[in-house]
Design a protein around this motif. Structure first.
Motif, PDB file in Angstrom:
ATOM      1  N   UNK A 125      11.049  13.119  -3.980  1.00 29.61           N
ATOM      2  CA  UNK A 125       9.884  13.972  -3.726  1.00 29.61           C
ATOM      3  C   UNK A 125       9.336  13.808  -2.311  1.00 29.61           C
ATOM      4  N   UNK A 126       9.839  12.826  -1.596  1.00 28.32           N
ATOM      5  CA  UNK A 126       9.489  12.620  -0.184  1.00 28.32           C
ATOM      6  C   UNK A 126      10.762  12.223   0.540  1.00 28.32           C
ATOM      7  N   UNK A 127      10.829  12.549   1.827  1.00 29.68           N
ATOM      8  CA  UNK A 127      12.091  12.344   2.556  1.00 29.68           C
ATOM      9  C   UNK A 127      12.316  10.889   2.953  1.00 29.68           C
ATOM     10  N   UNK A 128      11.388  10.314   3.712  1.00 30.74           N
ATOM     11  CA  UNK A 128      11.587   8.949   4.187  1.00 30.74           C
ATOM     12  C   UNK A 128      10.275   8.360   4.686  1.00 30.74           C
ATOM     13  N   UNK A 129      10.312   7.065   4.909  1.00 29.51           N
ATOM     14  CA  UNK A 129       9.185   6.348   5.514  1.00 29.51           C
ATOM     15  C   UNK A 129       9.730   5.559   6.687  1.00 29.51           C
ATOM     16  N   UNK A 130       9.055   5.665   7.830  1.00 29.52           N
ATOM     17  CA  UNK A 130       9.500   4.934   9.007  1.00 29.52           C
ATOM     18  C   UNK A 130       8.334   4.152   9.591  1.00 29.52           C
ATOM     19  N   UNK A 141      13.138   3.774   5.503  1.00 30.29           N
ATOM     20  CA  UNK A 141      13.506   3.761   4.085  1.00 30.29           C
ATOM     21  C   UNK A 141      13.768   5.187   3.605  1.00 30.29           C
ATOM     22  N   UNK A 142      14.900   5.353   2.902  1.00 30.01           N
ATOM     23  CA  UNK A 142      15.273   6.648   2.335  1.00 30.01           C
ATOM     24  C   UNK A 142      15.756   6.429   0.903  1.00 30.01           C
ATOM     25  N   UNK A 143      15.892   7.527   0.181  1.00 32.83           N
ATOM     26  CA  UNK A 143      16.397   7.443  -1.194  1.00 32.83           C
ATOM     27  C   UNK A 143      17.870   7.039  -1.196  1.00 32.83           C
ATOM     28  N   UNK A 144      18.276   6.273  -2.217  1.00 32.25           N
ATOM     29  CA  UNK A 144      19.679   5.849  -2.323  1.00 32.25           C
ATOM     30  C   UNK A 144      20.134   5.961  -3.783  1.00 32.25           C
ATOM     31  N   UNK A 145      20.382   7.177  -4.226  1.00 28.37           N
ATOM     32  CA  UNK A 145      20.876   7.336  -5.604  1.00 28.37           C
ATOM     33  C   UNK A 145      22.363   7.006  -5.679  1.00 28.37           C
ATOM     34  N   UNK A 186       0.808  -1.213   0.000  1.00 29.20           N
ATOM     35  CA  UNK A 186       0.000   0.000   0.000  1.00 29.20           C
ATOM     36  C   UNK A 186       0.841   1.263   0.000  1.00 29.20           C
ATOM     37  N   UNK A 187       2.149   1.101   0.242  1.00 25.95           N
ATOM     38  CA  UNK A 187       3.052   2.267   0.260  1.00 25.95           C
ATOM     39  C   UNK A 187       3.814   2.426  -1.065  1.00 25.95           C
ATOM     40  N   UNK A 188       3.469   1.664  -2.077  1.00 28.52           N
ATOM     41  CA  UNK A 188       4.254   1.661  -3.311  1.00 28.52           C
ATOM     42  C   UNK A 188       4.422   3.068  -3.901  1.00 28.52           C
ATOM     43  N   UNK A 189       3.338   3.818  -3.989  1.00 37.17           N
ATOM     44  CA  UNK A 189       3.416   5.164  -4.565  1.00 37.17           C
ATOM     45  C   UNK A 189       4.296   6.074  -3.722  1.00 37.17           C
ATOM     46  N   UNK A 190       4.176   5.953  -2.407  1.00 36.00           N
ATOM     47  CA  UNK A 190       4.981   6.791  -1.522  1.00 36.00           C
ATOM     48  C   UNK A 190       6.457   6.403  -1.609  1.00 36.00           C
ATOM     49  N   UNK A 191       6.739   5.093  -1.739  1.00 33.04           N
ATOM     50  CA  UNK A 191       8.128   4.652  -1.878  1.00 33.04           C
ATOM     51  C   UNK A 191       8.735   5.203  -3.169  1.00 33.04           C
ATOM     52  N   UNK A 192       7.933   5.240  -4.226  1.00 30.24           N
ATOM     53  CA  UNK A 192       8.420   5.816  -5.475  1.00 30.24           C
ATOM     54  C   UNK A 192       8.738   7.291  -5.296  1.00 30.24           C
ATOM     55  N   UNK A 193       7.916   7.983  -4.530  1.00 32.89           N
ATOM     56  CA  UNK A 193       8.176   9.399  -4.261  1.00 32.89           C
ATOM     57  C   UNK A 193       9.471   9.579  -3.491  1.00 32.89           C
TER      58      UNK A 193
END
Length: 217
Positions: A67-72, A92-96, A55-62
């Motif tokens: 476009x979004x900082x992190x999910x905890x 979870x955070x972005x990892x470019x 259910x968090x797929x869209x937010x994880x893509x952000x």
């Protein structure tokens, strides 16, 4: 900090990490050894490893796109059997990077001790709330009982007052006639008649005293 020291630090803190590709599949795992995130999970989608992310797929893509900082997820639990529960904190955070475009950096921390403590606090609060509710109900019942007792006391007082007044009138009349008889106003008395009238007069006086006490209560 060297990679070896970094890995040791993560192990000491009981933190496991993973890196995903753009499709959110695990491509790297490190840190503390954990059965919930390990080398066996390489190539797997993080949603298959952590169903809580469904259910968090869209937010994880952000997050991956910046476009979004992190999910905890602070309290994920796993049943170990024998009434034992493990608590995990997931972030979870972005990892470019050069090889991973729009991937995620995932950390999984074993926070079982904090989770158990939190459960104990929650249980204590619930117990306290139940005790407080029970005390409130008992206080309410006590107040209701006190109101009922006061009502009964008022009824008793009213009854005594009415009864005492109803007794005083005939007693006054009776005492007056006894006094007249004892003073032999209607005529002389025999010794036996005087004795009987004396007993009656004494009983009337005692009853009058009781009535007076009731009225003074």
């Amino acid at each position: 900090m060297t990679p070896i020291l970094f890995e040791r630090l993560l192990s000491a803190l009981r933190i496991t990490y993973a890196v995903t590709d753009a499709g959110f599949r695990i491509v790297e795992v490190g840190g503390a050894s954990s059965p919930y995130l390990c080398a066996d999970h390489l190539g797997m989608a993080i949603g298959d490893i952590l169903p809580e992310l469904t259910g968090y797929e869209t937010f994880l893509a952000s997050i991956a796109e910046g476009r979004a900082s992190q999910l905890e997820l602070p309290w994920i639990n796993r049943d170990m059997g024998d009434a034992q529960t493990v608590y995990l904190r997931v972030s979870l955070q972005a990892y470019p990077s050069e090889t991973t475009t729009h991937g995620l950096f995932l950390t999984l921390e074993d926070v079982t001790s904090q989770g158990v403590a939190q459960q104990q606090v929650t249980h204590s609060r619930n117990q306290l709330r139940l005790l407080r509710d029970e005390l409130a109900q008992r206080n309410w019942a006590l107040e209701a009982a006190n109101v009922e007792l006061q009502h009964l006391d008022d009824l008793k007082s009213q009854f005594i007052e009415v009864a005492a007044h109803e007794l005083r009138t005939p007693l006054t009349t009776l005492s007056g006639f006894l006094e007249m008889l004892l003073e032999e106003l209607p005529g002389p008395l025999t010794a036996e008649q005087a004795r009987y009238l004396g007993v009656m007069d004494e009983s009337a006086r005692r009853l009058q005293a009781i009535v007076d006490e009731l009225l003074e209560m």
